[in-house]
Design a protein around this motif. Sequence first.
Motif, PDB file in Angstrom:
ATOM      1  N   TRP A 184       0.805  -1.225   0.000  1.00 42.16           N
ATOM      2  CA  TRP A 184       0.000   0.000   0.000  1.00 42.16           C
ATOM      3  C   TRP A 184       0.835   1.271   0.000  1.00 42.16           C
ATOM      4  O   TRP A 184       0.501   2.237  -0.673  1.00 42.16           O
ATOM      5  CB  TRP A 184      -0.924   0.013   1.221  1.00 42.16           C
ATOM      6  N   ASN A 185       1.898   1.286   0.770  1.00 41.21           N
ATOM      7  CA  ASN A 185       2.785   2.454   0.854  1.00 41.21           C
ATOM      8  C   ASN A 185       4.004   2.030   1.653  1.00 41.21           C
ATOM      9  O   ASN A 185       3.935   1.930   2.878  1.00 41.21           O
ATOM     10  CB  ASN A 185       2.085   3.637   1.519  1.00 41.21           C
ATOM     11  N   GLY A 189       8.637  13.098  11.631  1.00 49.58           N
ATOM     12  CA  GLY A 189       7.367  12.582  11.149  1.00 49.58           C
ATOM     13  C   GLY A 189       7.330  12.242   9.680  1.00 49.58           C
ATOM     14  O   GLY A 189       6.352  11.651   9.210  1.00 49.58           O
ATOM     15  N   LEU A 190       8.385  12.575   8.928  1.00 48.69           N
ATOM     16  CA  LEU A 190       8.393  12.326   7.482  1.00 48.69           C
ATOM     17  C   LEU A 190       9.254  11.103   7.169  1.00 48.69           C
ATOM     18  O   LEU A 190      10.379  10.983   7.660  1.00 48.69           O
ATOM     19  CB  LEU A 190       8.931  13.549   6.740  1.00 48.69           C
ATOM     20  N   GLN A 191       8.717  10.209   6.364  1.00 52.35           N
ATOM     21  CA  GLN A 191       9.443   9.007   5.984  1.00 52.35           C
ATOM     22  C   GLN A 191       9.092   8.620   4.551  1.00 52.35           C
ATOM     23  O   GLN A 191       8.076   9.055   4.012  1.00 52.35           O
ATOM     24  CB  GLN A 191       9.108   7.854   6.944  1.00 52.35           C
ATOM     25  N   LYS A 227       5.170   9.270   3.639  1.00 57.74           N
ATOM     26  CA  LYS A 227       4.203   9.311   4.728  1.00 57.74           C
ATOM     27  C   LYS A 227       4.628  10.363   5.745  1.00 57.74           C
ATOM     28  O   LYS A 227       5.813  10.480   6.080  1.00 57.74           O
ATOM     29  CB  LYS A 227       4.098   7.935   5.393  1.00 57.74           C
ATOM     30  N   PHE A 228       3.642  11.105   6.216  1.00 58.11           N
ATOM     31  CA  PHE A 228       3.895  12.125   7.240  1.00 58.11           C
ATOM     32  C   PHE A 228       2.951  11.890   8.404  1.00 58.11           C
ATOM     33  O   PHE A 228       1.733  11.775   8.220  1.00 58.11           O
ATOM     34  CB  PHE A 228       3.693  13.530   6.669  1.00 58.11           C
ATOM     35  N   LYS A 229       3.514  11.793   9.612  1.00 56.58           N
ATOM     36  CA  LYS A 229       2.745  11.522  10.824  1.00 56.58           C
ATOM     37  C   LYS A 229       2.831  12.725  11.756  1.00 56.58           C
ATOM     38  O   LYS A 229       3.914  13.218  12.036  1.00 56.58           O
ATOM     39  CB  LYS A 229       3.278  10.283  11.540  1.00 56.58           C
ATOM     40  N   GLY A 248      -0.448  10.167   3.477  1.00 55.83           N
ATOM     41  CA  GLY A 248       0.399   9.327   2.637  1.00 55.83           C
ATOM     42  C   GLY A 248       0.243   9.638   1.159  1.00 55.83           C
ATOM     43  O   GLY A 248      -0.822  10.046   0.697  1.00 55.83           O
ATOM     44  N   LEU A 249       1.324   9.444   0.424  1.00 58.41           N
ATOM     45  CA  LEU A 249       1.323   9.598  -1.033  1.00 58.41           C
ATOM     46  C   LEU A 249       2.063   8.410  -1.622  1.00 58.41           C
ATOM     47  O   LEU A 249       3.203   8.134  -1.263  1.00 58.41           O
ATOM     48  CB  LEU A 249       2.008  10.898  -1.447  1.00 58.41           C
TER      49      LEU A 249
END
Length: 328
Positions: free
Chosen positions: A28-29, A123-125, A153-155, A162-163
């Motif tokens: 999915w991501n 938070g960015l991965q 993904k950013f949390k 998510g992109l």
Amino acid sequence: MNIGVDAAALGMANAVTGSTHDVNSGYWNPAGLLDMEEGGQVALMHASYFANIAQYDYAAYAKPIDDRSAFGISMIRFGVDDILNTTELIDDQGNIDYNRISKFSTADYGFTFSYARRLPLDGLQYGVNAKVIRRVIGKFANSWGFGVDVGFKFKKKNWDIGLMLRDITTTYNIWNIDEDEYKKVQNAVAGQNQDLPESTEITLPKAQFGISRKFEYDYDYTFMPAINLNMEFYKTNDIIASDFVSIAPAVGFEFGYTDLVFLRTGFGNFQNLTQIDNTTKLSFQPNVGLGFKYKGIQIDYALTDLGNQSAALYSNIFSLKVDLSIFQ
């Protein structure tokens, strides 16, 4: 590779690009692989399609490398087995000989190798998939293909964004056709099958953008709504369509109790269908799902395509996920 994996995600109509956070993130991501338990996870899934004619199977393994990176591998197979080969049913004298009937299988395989890493911004991965595609049609033809996905993904607190950029390089499958077998059917129907099929199959890039947020109530109850925007860069029957991009939204909801029982539903595949009188009708696909989790073992079930009036087209999907840390 477009069907999806994991009954939990399918029960939410695949609206999980932002919320995915386990071994199934490789599909999915891949950026979501960083949110797994330390010991790693394995996942299995099985589903039958088209009144049990086609079988769809999936297996995956993923594990953190350190506190900033993780990897995963997965395999998907979609196949139809024991197809009757009647191309030699009639012998040279025009006699029907049932002993000349044989069987063959056709199957598609997808092998995915995933890597994810945290970026310096809190938070960015991101994650990357390298995909190998293998397609086999009995002894008649087979192909190999290769493609690449990139996910972000950013949390932030209880928000997940998510992109996923699928097949960013354009995925190519190169076919090898057995010309001797092809000649046996070339003249079966006059004027048809006179030329060999194209040897190159192309999968164009797509993008998926997702947002989700988890709400907690009284420490026992959780509620997570999620939305996806699935984008293809050509005109389709999606409810938002142009010559540049077509967008199909999907929404999903998950209700949880004490991280033990989960109830899910989702709505996706929104399309404008043209009726006989040239009017358009909005159609969509509702799904539901149920999940149980106990001591690191999670079993999920999804019933998809509820709106279809043909019971043969319903899909009952089961999946299993295990946190390997329970064995340590």
